[in-house]
Design an enzyme around this catalytic site. Structure first.
Site, mmCIF file in Angstrom:
data_model
loop_
_atom_site.group_PDB
_atom_site.id
_atom_site.type_symbol
_atom_site.label_atom_id
_atom_site.label_comp_id
_atom_site.label_asym_id
_atom_site.label_seq_id
_atom_site.Cartn_x
_atom_site.Cartn_y
_atom_site.Cartn_z
ATOM 1 N N CYS A 125 -17.287 -8.911 32.053
ATOM 2 C CA CYS A 125 -16.155 -9.842 31.936
ATOM 3 C C CYS A 125 -15.608 -10.294 33.285
ATOM 4 C CB CYS A 125 -15.029 -9.198 31.141
ATOM 5 S SG CYS A 125 -15.493 -9.015 29.430
HETATM 6 N N1 CO8 Z 1 -12.220 -6.138 9.156
HETATM 7 C C1 CO8 Z 1 -11.421 -5.244 8.543
HETATM 8 N N2 CO8 Z 1 -11.120 -4.030 9.049
HETATM 9 C C2 CO8 Z 1 -11.655 -3.724 10.241
HETATM 10 C C3 CO8 Z 1 -12.506 -4.612 10.949
HETATM 11 C C4 CO8 Z 1 -12.780 -5.855 10.355
HETATM 12 N N3 CO8 Z 1 -13.583 -6.759 10.952
HETATM 13 N N4 CO8 Z 1 -12.867 -4.036 12.108
HETATM 14 C C5 CO8 Z 1 -12.287 -2.825 12.132
HETATM 15 N N5 CO8 Z 1 -11.570 -2.640 11.015
HETATM 16 C C6 CO8 Z 1 -10.816 -1.443 10.631
HETATM 17 C C7 CO8 Z 1 -11.286 -0.224 11.388
HETATM 18 O O1 CO8 Z 1 -12.437 0.326 10.812
HETATM 19 C C8 CO8 Z 1 -10.082 0.687 11.289
HETATM 20 O O2 CO8 Z 1 -10.057 1.291 10.039
HETATM 21 P P1 CO8 Z 1 -9.500 2.798 9.909
HETATM 22 O O3 CO8 Z 1 -8.076 2.746 10.375
HETATM 23 O O4 CO8 Z 1 -9.663 3.063 8.472
HETATM 24 O O5 CO8 Z 1 -10.374 3.610 10.807
HETATM 25 C C9 CO8 Z 1 -8.928 -0.306 11.360
HETATM 26 O O6 CO8 Z 1 -9.462 -1.574 10.980
HETATM 27 C C10 CO8 Z 1 -8.350 -0.395 12.743
HETATM 28 O O7 CO8 Z 1 -9.443 -0.506 13.679
HETATM 29 P P2 CO8 Z 1 -9.298 -0.460 15.216
HETATM 30 O O8 CO8 Z 1 -8.500 0.748 15.585
HETATM 31 O O9 CO8 Z 1 -10.620 -0.620 15.864
HETATM 32 O O10 CO8 Z 1 -8.425 -1.781 15.405
HETATM 33 P P3 CO8 Z 1 -7.617 -2.286 16.605
HETATM 34 O O11 CO8 Z 1 -6.262 -2.601 16.126
HETATM 35 O O12 CO8 Z 1 -7.773 -1.428 17.822
HETATM 36 O O13 CO8 Z 1 -8.363 -3.664 16.935
HETATM 37 C C11 CO8 Z 1 -9.956 -4.521 18.533
HETATM 38 C C12 CO8 Z 1 -9.733 -3.691 17.287
HETATM 39 C C13 CO8 Z 1 -9.632 -5.965 18.197
HETATM 40 C C14 CO8 Z 1 -11.413 -4.412 18.955
HETATM 41 C C15 CO8 Z 1 -9.027 -4.033 19.646
HETATM 42 O O14 CO8 Z 1 -9.083 -2.653 19.793
HETATM 43 C C16 CO8 Z 1 -9.328 -4.668 20.984
HETATM 44 O O15 CO8 Z 1 -9.497 -5.872 21.144
HETATM 45 N N6 CO8 Z 1 -9.350 -3.863 22.036
HETATM 46 C C17 CO8 Z 1 -9.601 -4.392 23.373
HETATM 47 C C18 CO8 Z 1 -11.016 -4.481 23.520
HETATM 48 C C19 CO8 Z 1 -11.477 -5.329 24.655
HETATM 49 O O16 CO8 Z 1 -10.786 -6.045 25.333
HETATM 50 N N7 CO8 Z 1 -12.716 -5.242 24.847
HETATM 51 C C20 CO8 Z 1 -13.367 -6.016 25.783
HETATM 52 C C21 CO8 Z 1 -14.662 -6.260 25.212
HETATM 53 S S1 CO8 Z 1 -15.576 -7.443 25.981
HETATM 54 C C22 CO8 Z 1 -15.992 -7.045 27.557
HETATM 55 O O17 CO8 Z 1 -15.390 -6.325 28.226
HETATM 56 C C23 CO8 Z 1 -17.175 -7.670 28.107
HETATM 57 C C24 CO8 Z 1 -18.384 -7.401 27.397
HETATM 58 C C25 CO8 Z 1 -19.377 -8.370 27.912
HETATM 59 C C26 CO8 Z 1 -20.003 -9.191 26.870
HETATM 60 C C27 CO8 Z 1 -19.586 -10.603 26.967
HETATM 61 C C28 CO8 Z 1 -20.579 -11.558 26.457
HETATM 62 C C29 CO8 Z 1 -20.058 -12.954 26.635
#
Ligand code: CO8
Length: 381
Positions: free
Chosen positions: A162
């Site tokens: 990123c």
């Molecule tokens: N639909 C429904 N429910 C879902 C889904 C979905 N799609 N996904 C997860 N859930 C569920 C989970 O299973 C979980 O259920 P349970 O509580 O029963 O375990 C519940 O929802 C809550 O899940 P999370 O705790 O994972 O949810 P969050 O509130 O933390 O949200 C996020 C998830 C959106 C992923 C969030 O944590 C986030 O954005 N964090 C920051 C991450 C970030 O910035 N990452 C950077 C990634 S990219 C990067 O750095 C570069 C990579 C290079 C590639 C680029 C190519 C261009």
């Protein structure tokens, strides 16, 4: 000008943004994923019943928007992603004589940046391509773009996930300050969709495709009306496995499927959120102070575009009650996470209203971990 920490006057004199022709809404993506998951669960019912396989959970458009702020994303190819029997984009292989997809995206953004800066290919000394993934190892995508645009000089690729764009901009600044170049074209073609596991509920919604480009040059040679002096750059990395992509050329020698379970993008999103927010806020805060401004006074924060809740938290830390979407613009709602390009898209789209002398920060944070920032000031007036 008095707070310039660089030995030379270096400016961003033009930017470009190429947006793919197709977009996919959360609803469309979730419908395709859920159809895939239901089919998978039906086909594997016996193993799931026996506890040998985990059932695929269903996804939800409401969850995606609430947890991330993403409403839709742009992609270079839509049909394969939305086909429950395929679940990946369809990018037909091109011959060696054709521009590769990533170079084509980069050239489109680069032409806009050159036009905005009022530069011809012969004015450019170097091309730096920074992206989270490169479509191939060699010849460098940057050299292909250099060739396609008819630029003399040198070109190279670099990958810092990123932060590939902010780190590439820093490399451009360093080249100009050291005298190895006077005008550098930085190109960030983020071809994200091939690295997404669209069968993984936790990550199928995160990314989109895009390309951005920037012209960085000596203030003395800049002729564009809209130029931004770079007052300082700062880069920081700290190793973490919380965002990881494991596919690579050694898979063949390890006798593993390069695109098998866990080899595409994966993350521990919660941990990333918790660890990166304070790091990014502290990084920006100290960089802004070093450049002679108070964080709360800065006109604009063009932040990395991964998650709206992350950005709101960081913006609040930096600007207190003065935080607003106007001062920390959002593009992830329609572009999703575009890797290193997000903060540059925000800079490209949301800077025209700033007045000469006003300052802002372009900042990325993500895998590595990596954080990159540039403090810039609108010139002229
Ligand atoms: N639909 C429904 N429910 C879902 C889904 C979905 N799609 N996904 C997860 N859930 C569920 C989970 O299973 C979980 O259920 P349970 O509580 O029963 O375990 C519940 O929802 C809550 O899940 P999370 O705790 O994972 O949810 P969050 O509130 O933390 O949200 C996020 C998830 C959106 C992923 C969030 O944590 C986030 O954005 N964090 C920051 C991450 C970030 O910035 N990452 C950077 C990634 S990219 C990067 O750095 C570069 C990579 C290079 C590639 C680029 C190519 C261009």
């Amino acid at each position: 000008m008095s707070d310039n920490k660089l030995p030379r006057n270096v400016v961003i004199s033009g930017t470009g943004l190429w947006t793919p022709p197709h977009s996919i809404s959360n609803e469309e993506l979730v419908d395709a994923y859920n159809a895939y998951a239901e089919r998978y669960n039906r086909e594997h019912a016996a193993q799931i019943e026996a506890g040998e396989l985990a059932a695929k959970p269903l996804s939800s458009a409401e969850f995606i928007e609430k947890a991330s702020g993403i409403k839709s994303r742009y992609v270079v190819s839509r049909d394969g992603i939305l086909d429950p029997g395929r679940m990946r984009p369809y990018l037909p292989e091109r011959s060696d004589d054709e521009l590769c997809m990533q170079a084509e995206m980069g050239v489109a953004a680069a032409k806009q940046a050159l036009a905005a800066a009022g530069k011809q290919p012969e004015d450019i000394d170097a091309v730096i391509v920074g992206a989270s993934y490169m479509q191939r190892a060699y010849p460098a995508i940057a050299i292909e773009i250099q060739g396609a645009l008819g630029i003399d000089g040198f070109a190279f690729d670099m990958e810092v996930a990123c932060s590939s764009a902010t780190f590439a901009l820093q490399r451009a600044v360093d080249a100009i300050c050291s005298g190895s170049a006077t005008t550098v074209l930085v190109v960030n073609p983020e071809l994200a969709s091939p690295q997404i596991d669209f069968t993984d509920r936790d990550s199928h919604f995160i990314f989109g495709d895009v390309a951005v480009a920037s012209v960085v040059e000596c203030g003395e040679t800049a002729t564009a009306d809209d130029t931004w002096q770079i007052l300082g750059t700062r880069a920081k990395t700290v190793f973490s496995n919380n965002i990881r992509s494991n596919f690579g050329y050694t898979a063949r020698a390890a006798d593993v499927d390069p695109f098998g379970e866990g080899k595409l993008f994966r993350q521990n999103g919660r941990k990333v959120f918790k660890e990166v927010c304070p790091m990014a806020a502290a990084h920006i805060e100290s960089h802004v102070r070093e450049s002679g401004s108070e964080p709360a006074e800065l006109a604009r924060y063009w932040l990395h575009q991964a998650n709206i809740n992350m950005n709101n938290l960081i913006a609040k830390k930096l600007m207190g009650d003065g935080a607003s979407e106007e001062r920390a613009p959002v593009v992830l709602d329609r572009y999703a996470n575009t890797g290193c390009a997000g903060s540059v898209i925000a800079f490209h789209l949301y800077r025209d209203d700033l007045q000469p002398g006003e300052r802002g920060v372009i900042c990325s944070f993500g895998a590595g971990y990596s954080i990159g920032s540039l403090v810039v000031e609108k010139t002229g007036g």
